[in-house]
Design a protein around this motif. Sequence first.
Motif, PDB file in Angstrom:
ATOM      1  N   ALA A  86       0.849  -1.196   0.000  1.00 48.74           N
ATOM      2  CA  ALA A  86       0.000   0.000   0.000  1.00 48.74           C
ATOM      3  C   ALA A  86       0.883   1.245   0.000  1.00 48.74           C
ATOM      4  CB  ALA A  86      -0.899   0.003   1.235  1.00 48.74           C
ATOM      5  N   TYR A  87       0.534   2.186  -0.844  1.00 50.72           N
ATOM      6  CA  TYR A  87       1.268   3.444  -0.938  1.00 50.72           C
ATOM      7  C   TYR A  87       0.380   4.599  -0.490  1.00 50.72           C
ATOM      8  CZ  TYR A  87       4.594   0.695  -3.560  1.00 50.72           C
ATOM      9  OH  TYR A  87       5.502  -0.266  -3.911  1.00 50.72           O
ATOM     10  N   ASP A  88       1.049   5.682  -0.137  1.00 52.55           N
ATOM     11  CA  ASP A  88       0.370   6.912   0.231  1.00 52.55           C
ATOM     12  C   ASP A  88       0.599   7.881  -0.923  1.00 52.55           C
ATOM     13  OD1 ASP A  88      -0.125   9.514   1.354  1.00 52.55           O
ATOM     14  OD2 ASP A  88       0.096   8.655   3.364  1.00 52.55           O
ATOM     15  N   ALA A  89      -0.492   8.424  -1.466  1.00 57.04           N
ATOM     16  CA  ALA A  89      -0.348   9.297  -2.628  1.00 57.04           C
ATOM     17  C   ALA A  89       0.358  10.604  -2.275  1.00 57.04           C
ATOM     18  CB  ALA A  89      -1.711   9.587  -3.240  1.00 57.04           C
ATOM     19  N   GLY A  90       0.383  10.924  -0.985  1.00 52.57           N
ATOM     20  CA  GLY A  90       1.068  12.158  -0.579  1.00 52.57           C
ATOM     21  C   GLY A  90       0.295  13.417  -0.931  1.00 52.57           C
ATOM     22  N   THR A  91      -0.987  13.235  -1.222  1.00 52.51           N
ATOM     23  CA  THR A  91      -1.779  14.389  -1.661  1.00 52.51           C
ATOM     24  C   THR A  91      -2.717  14.904  -0.581  1.00 52.51           C
ATOM     25  OG1 THR A  91      -3.431  12.883  -2.582  1.00 52.51           O
ATOM     26  CG2 THR A  91      -1.727  13.709  -4.083  1.00 52.51           C
ATOM     27  N   GLU A  92      -2.877  14.134   0.495  1.00 52.90           N
ATOM     28  CA  GLU A  92      -3.846  14.539   1.525  1.00 52.90           C
ATOM     29  C   GLU A  92      -3.345  14.102   2.892  1.00 52.90           C
ATOM     30  OE1 GLU A  92      -8.044  13.727   0.632  1.00 52.90           O
ATOM     31  OE2 GLU A  92      -8.284  13.031   2.690  1.00 52.90           O
ATOM     32  N   ALA A  93      -3.493  14.979   3.879  1.00 50.41           N
ATOM     33  CA  ALA A  93      -3.073  14.634   5.247  1.00 50.41           C
ATOM     34  C   ALA A  93      -3.901  13.454   5.754  1.00 50.41           C
ATOM     35  CB  ALA A  93      -3.262  15.836   6.163  1.00 50.41           C
ATOM     36  N   ASN A  94      -3.252  12.552   6.458  1.00 51.93           N
ATOM     37  CA  ASN A  94      -3.943  11.369   6.972  1.00 51.93           C
ATOM     38  C   ASN A  94      -4.628  11.703   8.299  1.00 51.93           C
ATOM     39  OD1 ASN A  94      -3.020   9.818   4.777  1.00 51.93           O
ATOM     40  ND2 ASN A  94      -1.102   9.343   5.846  1.00 51.93           N
ATOM     41  N   ASP A  95      -5.680  12.519   8.210  1.00 56.14           N
ATOM     42  CA  ASP A  95      -6.348  12.952   9.447  1.00 56.14           C
ATOM     43  C   ASP A  95      -7.258  11.885  10.036  1.00 56.14           C
ATOM     44  OD1 ASP A  95      -8.636  13.021   7.845  1.00 56.14           O
ATOM     45  OD2 ASP A  95      -8.814  15.210   7.830  1.00 56.14           O
ATOM     46  N   MET A 107       4.948  15.094   0.282  1.00 53.95           N
ATOM     47  CA  MET A 107       4.064  15.294  -0.869  1.00 53.95           C
ATOM     48  C   MET A 107       4.392  14.357  -2.029  1.00 53.95           C
ATOM     49  SD  MET A 107       3.586  19.414  -0.886  1.00 53.95           S
ATOM     50  CE  MET A 107       5.316  19.707  -1.141  1.00 53.95           C
ATOM     51  N   TYR A 108       5.239  13.377  -1.771  1.00 54.43           N
ATOM     52  CA  TYR A 108       5.608  12.431  -2.820  1.00 54.43           C
ATOM     53  C   TYR A 108       4.970  11.080  -2.553  1.00 54.43           C
ATOM     54  CZ  TYR A 108       8.966  16.169  -3.283  1.00 54.43           C
ATOM     55  OH  TYR A 108       9.527  17.406  -3.415  1.00 54.43           O
ATOM     56  N   VAL A 109       4.758  10.311  -3.590  1.00 53.32           N
ATOM     57  CA  VAL A 109       4.206   8.977  -3.400  1.00 53.32           C
ATOM     58  C   VAL A 109       5.208   8.157  -2.586  1.00 53.32           C
ATOM     59  CG1 VAL A 109       3.438   6.871  -4.542  1.00 53.32           C
ATOM     60  CG2 VAL A 109       2.922   9.107  -5.570  1.00 53.32           C
ATOM     61  N   HIS A 110       4.734   7.576  -1.488  1.00 53.46           N
ATOM     62  CA  HIS A 110       5.634   6.831  -0.602  1.00 53.46           C
ATOM     63  C   HIS A 110       4.911   5.626  -0.009  1.00 53.46           C
ATOM     64  CE1 HIS A 110       3.610  10.024   1.782  1.00 53.46           C
ATOM     65  NE2 HIS A 110       3.598   9.151   2.771  1.00 53.46           N
ATOM     66  N   THR A 111       5.690   4.735   0.594  1.00 53.23           N
ATOM     67  CA  THR A 111       5.081   3.587   1.265  1.00 53.23           C
ATOM     68  C   THR A 111       4.202   4.102   2.398  1.00 53.23           C
ATOM     69  OG1 THR A 111       6.979   2.189   0.760  1.00 53.23           O
ATOM     70  CG2 THR A 111       5.545   1.460   2.540  1.00 53.23           C
ATOM     71  N   HIS A 112       2.975   3.655   2.428  1.00 51.78           N
ATOM     72  CA  HIS A 112       2.043   4.163   3.439  1.00 51.78           C
ATOM     73  C   HIS A 112       2.500   3.727   4.833  1.00 51.78           C
ATOM     74  CE1 HIS A 112      -1.651   5.316   5.451  1.00 51.78           C
ATOM     75  NE2 HIS A 112      -2.047   5.892   4.337  1.00 51.78           N
ATOM     76  N   PRO A 113       2.495   4.659   5.791  1.00 58.98           N
ATOM     77  CA  PRO A 113       2.933   4.286   7.145  1.00 58.98           C
ATOM     78  C   PRO A 113       1.896   3.467   7.898  1.00 58.98           C
ATOM     79  CG  PRO A 113       2.192   6.573   7.120  1.00 58.98           C
ATOM     80  CD  PRO A 113       2.138   6.103   5.692  1.00 58.98           C
ATOM     81  N   GLY A 114       0.737   3.235   7.300  1.00 59.93           N
ATOM     82  CA  GLY A 114      -0.338   2.543   7.999  1.00 59.93           C
ATOM     83  C   GLY A 114      -1.192   3.537   8.743  1.00 59.93           C
ATOM     84  N   VAL A 115      -2.371   3.084   9.144  1.00 61.27           N
ATOM     85  CA  VAL A 115      -3.248   3.988   9.876  1.00 61.27           C
ATOM     86  C   VAL A 115      -3.076   3.754  11.368  1.00 61.27           C
ATOM     87  CG1 VAL A 115      -4.926   4.155   8.007  1.00 61.27           C
ATOM     88  CG2 VAL A 115      -5.222   2.401   9.776  1.00 61.27           C
TER      89      VAL A 115
END
Lengths: 233, 240
Positions: A148-157, A193-201
Amino acid sequence: MKRSLVNASLLAAGLFSLSTQAADIEVSVTNLTHGNHFTPLLIAAHTRDSHLFHVGEMATPALQKMAEGGDIADLNTAVIGANGITSTNPAMGLLAAGASINDVMLDTGDNTHLSIVAMVLPTNDAFIGLDSWKIPTEAGTYTVYVNAYDAGTEANDEIINGGGMSGVPGIPVAPGGNGGANGTGVMDGADNMYVHTHPGVLGDTDPMGGASDLDSRIHRWLNPVAKVVVTVK
Amino acid sequence: MKTTDIKLKTSLLGLFVATTLLSGCGNDDDDVVVAPAPPVVVMQTFTVTVTNLTANQPMSPMILAAHSAEASLWQAGEKASVAIEKMAEGGDTADIAALAVIESSVNGTGMLMPGMSETLTLTLAQADVANISLATMLVNTNDAFTGINSYHIAEMEVDRPQMMKYMAYDAGTEANSEAKGTMPGPADGGEGFHAARDDVDFVHIHPGVITMYDGLADSVLMPSHRFDNPVIAVTITRTE
């Protein structure tokens, strides 16, 4: 006799390229998470020069739409525009945890590489991403595990508020009906702000409050989040 | 019917050959009956070395099993068998060893502690060499396990090791409560196998443990019990 002579001369001239041979492939995708859904999948065969995303680079607007709201239309248009072959939404809706979509047939034509994306729900902008995997030319069955990746486009609130449009904060929905409400928001000011490995929720165990609207007992994951099996005919 | 006919003919032919041989012997003075040489069974030996990559998750005594290419011990997205459930919740591999699909199996000598390695050895008749599987529980969890799920060893060459890493699965058979009395490992000393299934009931990639430090109030687990993938490193070598 004549034909084999022609083939031989083509081979000798190096004109006979494997990449021009059409291949039928069969794709299956399994959701390996504990309790997350995947939005409609985009399965795309394309040339080696095409990518749906690049880790370490900023997401395209098309990728952002997919990662924040599950909308694959713009990514699909881009692949088709580059003469790629796609299967859109083969599961005909969401792919639940533990569920599989099997036997997705693709005639790849001249396309040599495979990419697969879908948003992970409930998250702000997590997506499963197989990026330009070279399709083997030898017939056989191949298994690939996808992260799973994080698009880096939105804060993980981690706030479920229906926000699925690009640039709108928040999570569209928890399809399992197991999301919380009234979270104060998970905020730490980070802004990769870059596509990165998602840190998980993060999540929490308070469905009516706490920092997160996600449930730490249901919505967390570790990679890999999807299993892809490709059968080359 | 036809099969029976053929069998009959074969045995008649055998009888005829035997009689001829015996009478041949009878003509000689010595009484030595030369037994037909048994077919030569070529054996292959495989070693599987497993390293526990976790911070603080001892692993229950491993089972390494040989089986056909079609068999697999578990399938992500499908229900765990009771044999897998017993291994994943309590470390008990007896039911896996007893599965009809298992041709032979060996067990580890004891717990595989974090950072430690153990080598298991399987010797198989060449004709029986197909796939192997390995399974072990992460004991400071409710039902996390890891292992090798049906790896093809039939075409391996001698002394050409294959190295890989594997992730932790959640059997999906017991809720990940992390609560006192629910986990058999040293962090808790609680219960192992429990027949009731109170979780999602399909095998999946383990979401990780939460621990008391990360908001799960009833958890008896500590930060060091967290893990990430991969959880084991494996080297498979055919030695003969």
